[in-house]
Design a protein around this motif. Structure first.
Motif, PDB file in Angstrom:
ATOM      1  N   MET A   1       2.640   3.621 -14.850  1.00 26.55           N
ATOM      2  CA  MET A   1       1.414   4.077 -14.247  1.00 26.55           C
ATOM      3  C   MET A   1       0.738   2.957 -13.464  1.00 26.55           C
ATOM      4  N   ARG A   2       0.933   1.751 -13.916  1.00 29.86           N
ATOM      5  CA  ARG A   2       0.323   0.623 -13.197  1.00 29.86           C
ATOM      6  C   ARG A   2       0.901   0.494 -11.797  1.00 29.86           C
ATOM      7  N   ALA A   3       2.196   0.690 -11.670  1.00 23.07           N
ATOM      8  CA  ALA A   3       2.821   0.593 -10.347  1.00 23.07           C
ATOM      9  C   ALA A   3       2.302   1.697  -9.424  1.00 23.07           C
ATOM     10  N   THR A   4       2.119   2.885  -9.955  1.00 22.67           N
ATOM     11  CA  THR A   4       1.595   3.986  -9.153  1.00 22.67           C
ATOM     12  C   THR A   4       0.186   3.681  -8.676  1.00 22.67           C
ATOM     13  N   ALA A   5      -0.644   3.162  -9.567  1.00 22.67           N
ATOM     14  CA  ALA A   5      -2.015   2.814  -9.180  1.00 22.67           C
ATOM     15  C   ALA A   5      -2.013   1.744  -8.085  1.00 22.67           C
ATOM     16  N   LYS A   6      -1.169   0.733  -8.243  1.00 22.46           N
ATOM     17  CA  LYS A   6      -1.104  -0.320  -7.218  1.00 22.46           C
ATOM     18  C   LYS A   6      -0.645   0.230  -5.877  1.00 22.46           C
ATOM     19  N   ILE A   7       0.337   1.110  -5.905  1.00 20.36           N
ATOM     20  CA  ILE A   7       0.837   1.698  -4.662  1.00 20.36           C
ATOM     21  C   ILE A   7      -0.278   2.464  -3.954  1.00 20.36           C
ATOM     22  N   PHE A   8      -1.050   3.254  -4.708  1.00 23.62           N
ATOM     23  CA  PHE A   8      -2.117   4.026  -4.069  1.00 23.62           C
ATOM     24  C   PHE A   8      -3.272   3.143  -3.609  1.00 23.62           C
ATOM     25  N   TRP A   9      -3.555   2.034  -4.304  1.00 21.09           N
ATOM     26  CA  TRP A   9      -4.571   1.099  -3.801  1.00 21.09           C
ATOM     27  C   TRP A   9      -4.116   0.494  -2.477  1.00 21.09           C
ATOM     28  N   ILE A  10      -2.844   0.107  -2.404  1.00 24.11           N
ATOM     29  CA  ILE A  10      -2.306  -0.465  -1.166  1.00 24.11           C
ATOM     30  C   ILE A  10      -2.326   0.574  -0.045  1.00 24.11           C
ATOM     31  N   MET A  11      -1.936   1.814  -0.363  1.00 21.29           N
ATOM     32  CA  MET A  11      -1.960   2.866   0.646  1.00 21.29           C
ATOM     33  C   MET A  11      -3.386   3.129   1.138  1.00 21.29           C
ATOM     34  N   GLY A  12      -4.355   3.119   0.230  1.00 24.90           N
ATOM     35  CA  GLY A  12      -5.742   3.344   0.624  1.00 24.90           C
ATOM     36  C   GLY A  12      -6.249   2.286   1.584  1.00 24.90           C
ATOM     37  N   VAL A  13      -5.931   1.024   1.286  1.00 22.51           N
ATOM     38  CA  VAL A  13      -6.341  -0.071   2.177  1.00 22.51           C
ATOM     39  C   VAL A  13      -5.641   0.071   3.527  1.00 22.51           C
ATOM     40  N   PHE A  14      -4.348   0.389   3.513  1.00 27.57           N
ATOM     41  CA  PHE A  14      -3.610   0.568   4.757  1.00 27.57           C
ATOM     42  C   PHE A  14      -4.209   1.692   5.600  1.00 27.57           C
ATOM     43  N   PHE A  15      -4.466   2.846   4.979  1.00 31.46           N
ATOM     44  CA  PHE A  15      -5.028   3.965   5.728  1.00 31.46           C
ATOM     45  C   PHE A  15      -6.431   3.651   6.239  1.00 31.46           C
ATOM     46  N   LEU A  16      -7.202   2.864   5.503  1.00 33.74           N
ATOM     47  CA  LEU A  16      -8.524   2.467   5.969  1.00 33.74           C
ATOM     48  C   LEU A  16      -8.417   1.596   7.214  1.00 33.74           C
ATOM     49  N   ILE A  17      -7.504   0.648   7.203  1.00 42.61           N
ATOM     50  CA  ILE A  17      -7.302  -0.217   8.368  1.00 42.61           C
ATOM     51  C   ILE A  17      -6.832   0.607   9.569  1.00 42.61           C
ATOM     52  N   VAL A  18      -5.893   1.515   9.338  1.00 43.26           N
ATOM     53  CA  VAL A  18      -5.388   2.362  10.421  1.00 43.26           C
ATOM     54  C   VAL A  18      -6.496   3.263  10.959  1.00 43.26           C
ATOM     55  N   ALA A  19      -7.336   3.819  10.077  1.00 44.17           N
ATOM     56  CA  ALA A  19      -8.426   4.697  10.518  1.00 44.17           C
ATOM     57  C   ALA A  19      -9.432   3.937  11.373  1.00 44.17           C
TER      58      ALA A  19
END
Length: 138
Positions: A1-19
């Motif tokens: 579950m920790r890996a999943t949480a980290k992946i979604f935190w990274i995706m959130g930051v990436f999508f914020l930068i792209v937005a």
């Protein structure tokens, strides 16, 4: 579950930068300003990624570590019941018919959309309440 949480935190930051980049670029170079479909979609995607990351982070604190967090775990360590499913439920059929009619209604005529909403609402209500009455009531 920790890996999943980290992946979604990274995706959130990436999508914020792209937005932010997408909003700035379309704001500067489009004649009508910020593009009205893609920018809100990217903001929504950012919010969803952060929401899933927060839920996963809270679940990590409240629950024990799962087999996916153990580097020495075997596949059978995570085996077990994955959920409870009704074997002969008609609710998914009614919900799918409702969704199909809604999409067809957008393309062919709004009066079809109304029937799709009726089928969809009936299917979702039946799906949610199917274990509250009848043979499966507890």
């Amino acid at each position: 579950m920790r890996a999943t949480a980290k992946i979604f935190w990274i995706m959130g930051v990436f999508f914020l930068i792209v937005a932010i980049a997408y909003g700035l670029l379309t704001g500067f170079y489009e004649p009508l300003g910020i593009e009205p479909a893609g920018f809100p979609a990217l903001i929504g995607l950012t919010g969803l990624a952060f929401m899933i990351a927060m839920v996963m982070s809270i679940a990590i604190r409240k629950n024990d570590l799962g087999a996916s967090d153990n580097l020495d775990a075997e596949v059978h360590d995570d085996a077990g019941v994955q959920g409870s499913f009704s074997p002969y439920s008609w609710a998914p059929l009614w919900t799918a018919i409702g969704g199909a009619l809604c999409f067809l209604g957008i393309a062919a005529g709004w009066w079809i959309f109304a029937f799709g909403v009726m089928f969809g609402v009936y299917g979702v209500i039946q799906w949610v309440l199917e274990f509250s009455s009848g043979q499966h009531a507890h």
